[in-house]
Scaffold this motif. Sequence first.
Motif, short mmCIF file in Angstrom:
data_model
loop_
_atom_site.label_atom_id
_atom_site.label_comp_id
_atom_site.label_asym_id
_atom_site.label_seq_id
_atom_site.Cartn_x
_atom_site.Cartn_y
_atom_site.Cartn_z
N LEU A 23 -6.98 2.84 103.72
CA LEU A 23 -6.81 2.19 105.02
C LEU A 23 -7.94 1.20 105.33
O LEU A 23 -8.05 0.73 106.46
CB LEU A 23 -6.76 3.25 106.13
CG LEU A 23 -5.62 4.25 106.03
CD1 LEU A 23 -5.74 5.29 107.14
CD2 LEU A 23 -4.29 3.55 106.10
N LEU A 66 1.06 6.28 109.72
CA LEU A 66 1.00 4.82 109.83
C LEU A 66 2.31 4.25 110.37
O LEU A 66 2.31 3.37 111.21
CB LEU A 66 0.73 4.19 108.46
CG LEU A 66 -0.71 4.18 108.01
CD1 LEU A 66 -0.80 3.69 106.57
CD2 LEU A 66 -1.56 3.33 108.91
N THR A 69 2.96 4.96 114.17
CA THR A 69 2.05 4.35 115.13
C THR A 69 2.71 3.12 115.74
O THR A 69 3.14 2.22 115.02
CB THR A 69 0.73 3.93 114.44
OG1 THR A 69 0.18 5.07 113.82
CG2 THR A 69 -0.24 3.34 115.44
#
Length: 79
Positions: A23, A66, A69
């Motif tokens: 990330l 991810l 979100t």
Amino acid sequence: MITSRTGRDGRPLVTTAQAAYTLAKSPAQFRAWARRRALAPAATTPNPSRGQALALWDLAAIADALHSTPKPASTCQGA
């Protein structure tokens, strides 16, 4: 004896440093990010330096976090 630990999708579990790298974050930033999304390590492994056990993370769980979100709203004021 070495055992291979894998996540939900069959990929090997990764350390905090490896998960942070995926990330583009530091390990501390990744831990804070994971805490905000209620992610927990999938397993732990003994630390070779005789310290706290190392957390192992499931890449599938990280990918799910991810994708779930919400994207921030655009601040661009179109003309």
